[in-house]
Structures are given as structure tokens and as C-alpha cells.
Scaffold this motif. Structure first.
Motif, PDB file in Angstrom:
ATOM      1  N   THR A 129      -1.173  34.810 -73.876  1.00 55.20           N
ATOM      2  CA  THR A 129      -2.488  35.437 -73.875  1.00 55.20           C
ATOM      3  C   THR A 129      -3.469  34.748 -74.814  1.00 55.20           C
ATOM      4  N   ASN A 130      -3.028  34.283 -75.969  1.00 56.14           N
ATOM      5  CA  ASN A 130      -3.965  33.713 -76.934  1.00 56.14           C
ATOM      6  C   ASN A 130      -3.882  32.196 -77.050  1.00 56.14           C
ATOM      7  N   LEU A 131      -3.139  31.543 -76.178  1.00 58.94           N
ATOM      8  CA  LEU A 131      -3.011  30.087 -76.249  1.00 58.94           C
ATOM      9  C   LEU A 131      -4.330  29.362 -75.960  1.00 58.94           C
ATOM     10  N   PRO A 132      -5.109  29.739 -74.947  1.00 57.28           N
ATOM     11  CA  PRO A 132      -6.396  29.045 -74.747  1.00 57.28           C
ATOM     12  C   PRO A 132      -7.335  29.196 -75.938  1.00 57.28           C
ATOM     13  N   GLU A 133      -7.287  30.351 -76.596  1.00 56.27           N
ATOM     14  CA  GLU A 133      -8.130  30.562 -77.773  1.00 56.27           C
ATOM     15  C   GLU A 133      -7.733  29.613 -78.900  1.00 56.27           C
ATOM     16  N   ILE A 134      -6.443  29.426 -79.093  1.00 53.30           N
ATOM     17  CA  ILE A 134      -5.956  28.512 -80.128  1.00 53.30           C
ATOM     18  C   ILE A 134      -6.345  27.080 -79.780  1.00 53.30           C
ATOM     19  N   ALA A 135      -6.258  26.708 -78.526  1.00 53.08           N
ATOM     20  CA  ALA A 135      -6.604  25.348 -78.112  1.00 53.08           C
ATOM     21  C   ALA A 135      -8.077  25.053 -78.344  1.00 53.08           C
ATOM     22  N   ARG A 136      -8.941  26.038 -78.160  1.00 59.84           N
ATOM     23  CA  ARG A 136     -10.378  25.808 -78.382  1.00 59.84           C
ATOM     24  C   ARG A 136     -10.706  25.687 -79.863  1.00 59.84           C
ATOM     25  N   THR A 137      -9.958  26.356 -80.711  1.00 56.21           N
ATOM     26  CA  THR A 137     -10.292  26.367 -82.135  1.00 56.21           C
ATOM     27  C   THR A 137      -9.656  25.224 -82.915  1.00 56.21           C
ATOM     28  N   THR A 138      -8.662  24.549 -82.355  1.00 59.73           N
ATOM     29  CA  THR A 138      -8.033  23.453 -83.098  1.00 59.73           C
ATOM     30  C   THR A 138      -8.918  22.220 -83.054  1.00 59.73           C
ATOM     31  N   LEU A 139      -8.912  21.492 -84.136  1.00 56.67           N
ATOM     32  CA  LEU A 139      -9.699  20.266 -84.220  1.00 56.67           C
ATOM     33  C   LEU A 139      -8.895  19.108 -83.652  1.00 56.67           C
ATOM     34  N   PRO A 140      -9.559  18.127 -83.080  1.00 59.82           N
ATOM     35  CA  PRO A 140      -8.814  16.955 -82.598  1.00 59.82           C
ATOM     36  C   PRO A 140      -8.214  16.202 -83.781  1.00 59.82           C
ATOM     37  N   ALA A 141      -7.119  15.527 -83.521  1.00 55.19           N
ATOM     38  CA  ALA A 141      -6.443  14.774 -84.575  1.00 55.19           C
ATOM     39  C   ALA A 141      -7.345  13.658 -85.086  1.00 55.19           C
ATOM     40  N   THR A 142      -7.247  13.392 -86.382  1.00 59.84           N
ATOM     41  CA  THR A 142      -8.030  12.302 -86.951  1.00 59.84           C
ATOM     42  C   THR A 142      -7.476  10.975 -86.441  1.00 59.84           C
ATOM     43  N   ARG A 143      -8.282   9.953 -86.554  1.00 59.89           N
ATOM     44  CA  ARG A 143      -7.852   8.626 -86.108  1.00 59.89           C
ATOM     45  C   ARG A 143      -6.611   8.173 -86.871  1.00 59.89           C
ATOM     46  N   ARG A 144      -6.577   8.466 -88.159  1.00 55.30           N
ATOM     47  CA  ARG A 144      -5.426   8.085 -88.984  1.00 55.30           C
ATOM     48  C   ARG A 144      -4.158   8.806 -88.523  1.00 55.30           C
ATOM     49  N   ALA A 145      -4.262  10.091 -88.220  1.00 59.26           N
ATOM     50  CA  ALA A 145      -3.104  10.868 -87.769  1.00 59.26           C
ATOM     51  C   ALA A 145      -2.644  10.415 -86.385  1.00 59.26           C
ATOM     52  N   ARG A 146      -3.572   9.985 -85.546  1.00 55.67           N
ATOM     53  CA  ARG A 146      -3.204   9.539 -84.209  1.00 55.67           C
ATOM     54  C   ARG A 146      -2.460   8.215 -84.233  1.00 55.67           C
ATOM     55  N   PHE A 147      -2.770   7.353 -85.179  1.00 56.78           N
ATOM     56  CA  PHE A 147      -2.154   6.032 -85.208  1.00 56.78           C
ATOM     57  C   PHE A 147      -1.010   5.905 -86.217  1.00 56.78           C
ATOM     58  N   ALA A 148      -0.728   6.944 -86.979  1.00 54.57           N
ATOM     59  CA  ALA A 148       0.398   6.920 -87.924  1.00 54.57           C
ATOM     60  C   ALA A 148       1.741   6.700 -87.212  1.00 54.57           C
ATOM     61  N   PRO A 149       1.981   7.288 -86.043  1.00 52.81           N
ATOM     62  CA  PRO A 149       3.256   7.013 -85.358  1.00 52.81           C
ATOM     63  C   PRO A 149       3.451   5.544 -84.993  1.00 52.81           C
ATOM     64  N   PHE A 150       2.378   4.802 -84.764  1.00 53.70           N
ATOM     65  CA  PHE A 150       2.505   3.371 -84.484  1.00 53.70           C
ATOM     66  C   PHE A 150       3.057   2.633 -85.707  1.00 53.70           C
ATOM     67  N   VAL A 151       2.579   3.008 -86.883  1.00 51.09           N
ATOM     68  CA  VAL A 151       3.064   2.391 -88.125  1.00 51.09           C
ATOM     69  C   VAL A 151       4.531   2.760 -88.347  1.00 51.09           C
ATOM     70  N   TYR A 152       4.855   4.027 -88.115  1.00 53.51           N
ATOM     71  CA  TYR A 152       6.236   4.492 -88.278  1.00 53.51           C
ATOM     72  C   TYR A 152       7.169   3.766 -87.301  1.00 53.51           C
ATOM     73  N   ALA A 153       6.740   3.633 -86.048  1.00 48.83           N
ATOM     74  CA  ALA A 153       7.549   2.927 -85.046  1.00 48.83           C
ATOM     75  C   ALA A 153       7.719   1.457 -85.429  1.00 48.83           C
ATOM     76  N   GLY A 154       6.684   0.848 -85.972  1.00 50.06           N
ATOM     77  CA  GLY A 154       6.792  -0.527 -86.437  1.00 50.06           C
ATOM     78  C   GLY A 154       7.820  -0.662 -87.549  1.00 50.06           C
ATOM     79  N   GLY A 155       7.870   0.326 -88.447  1.00 53.03           N
ATOM     80  CA  GLY A 155       8.877   0.326 -89.507  1.00 53.03           C
ATOM     81  C   GLY A 155      10.287   0.456 -88.942  1.00 53.03           C
ATOM     82  N   LEU A 156      10.452   1.329 -87.943  1.00 54.54           N
ATOM     83  CA  LEU A 156      11.760   1.472 -87.302  1.00 54.54           C
ATOM     84  C   LEU A 156      12.199   0.159 -86.663  1.00 54.54           C
ATOM     85  N   LEU A 157      11.268  -0.486 -85.978  1.00 53.76           N
ATOM     86  CA  LEU A 157      11.585  -1.770 -85.340  1.00 53.76           C
ATOM     87  C   LEU A 157      11.937  -2.837 -86.375  1.00 53.76           C
ATOM     88  N   ALA A 158      11.192  -2.874 -87.467  1.00 50.82           N
ATOM     89  CA  ALA A 158      11.446  -3.885 -88.505  1.00 50.82           C
ATOM     90  C   ALA A 158      12.802  -3.676 -89.169  1.00 50.82           C
TER      91      ALA A 158
END
Length: 116
Positions: free
Chosen positions: A8-37
Motif C-alpha cells: 500500500t505505501n510502496l509508491p509513496e516511498i518511491a516518490r520520496t526517496t532521492l536518487p543515488a548520488t553519482r559517487r554512490a552509483r559508481f562505488a560498486p565499479f571501484v569495489y568490483a575493480g578491487g575484487l578483480l585485482a
């Protein structure tokens, strides 16, 4: 008592959440690079600490006791699928995890935001 997100309240939560910052969106790429290394370094260096010793150090002659014969049979069976170097297995797992994380995040970025 706080209310958990439900149907019932999931659409309301989706509208109120802020989009992820650019840094938070690309942090998994750095983490994956560390795993590969780290995984690649383990595969290339093959440290001696991960070397599995030869299981037949006490000999291979048949044993008198049933328990000892069973233990010897189990030892020989386990040798068939045991790795020669454990760090190779860990390194391969890290590489696979890094590739999977990179693929998931890249496809997520390519799919774009909802409604666009």
C-alpha cells in the motif's frame, strides 16, 4: 512501532526517496575493480600458504582396522576434487564476483531511470 513498506505505501516511498548520488552509483565499479585485482594477484602469485599438502604422507598401504581403512578411502576420495592450491580457488571466486558485479552495475546504468 514503525510500519514496514508494504504494497500500500510502496509508491509513496518511491516518490520520496532521492536518487543515488553519482559517487554512490559508481562505488560498486571501484569495489568490483578491487575484487578483480585481488583475484588476479592471487592467481598469478600462487602463494605457498595456500598449497594443499600431499594427502598420502602416512603411506598408501592397506590398513588393518576398518576405521582406518574407511579413513584412507575417504582421504583418497577427497583428493579427487580438492584443489592443489586453495588460493587459486579463492582468486577465481573473487574474479567471478567482480565480473558479475561489473556486469550488473553496467546493465543497471544502461537501463536508465524509471520513466526515461
Amino acid at each position: 512501532m514503525s510500519k514496514l513498506p508494504g504494497r500500500t505505501n510502496l509508491p509513496e516511498i518511491a516518490r520520496t526517496t532521492l536518487p543515488a548520488t553519482r559517487r554512490a552509483r559508481f562505488a560498486p565499479f571501484v569495489y568490483a575493480g578491487g575484487l578483480l585485482a585481488i583475484g588476479t594477484a592471487l592467481l598469478v602469485s600462487k602463494p605457498r600458504i595456500g598449497k594443499v599438502p600431499e594427502p598420502r604422507q602416512m603411506g598408501n598401504a592397506p590398513r588393518r582396522s576398518r576405521l582406518r581403512r574407511a579413513a584412507q578411502h575417504g582421504r583418497d576420495g577427497a583428493q579427487a576434487f580438492a584443489p592443489s592450491n586453495v588460493t587459486d580457488s579463492v582468486g577465481r571466486s573473487l574474479i567471478l564476483g567482480g565480473v558479475a558485479l561489473l556486469a550488473a552495475r553496467a546493465l543497471d546504468e544502461l537501463s536508465g531511470r524509471d520513466g526515461k
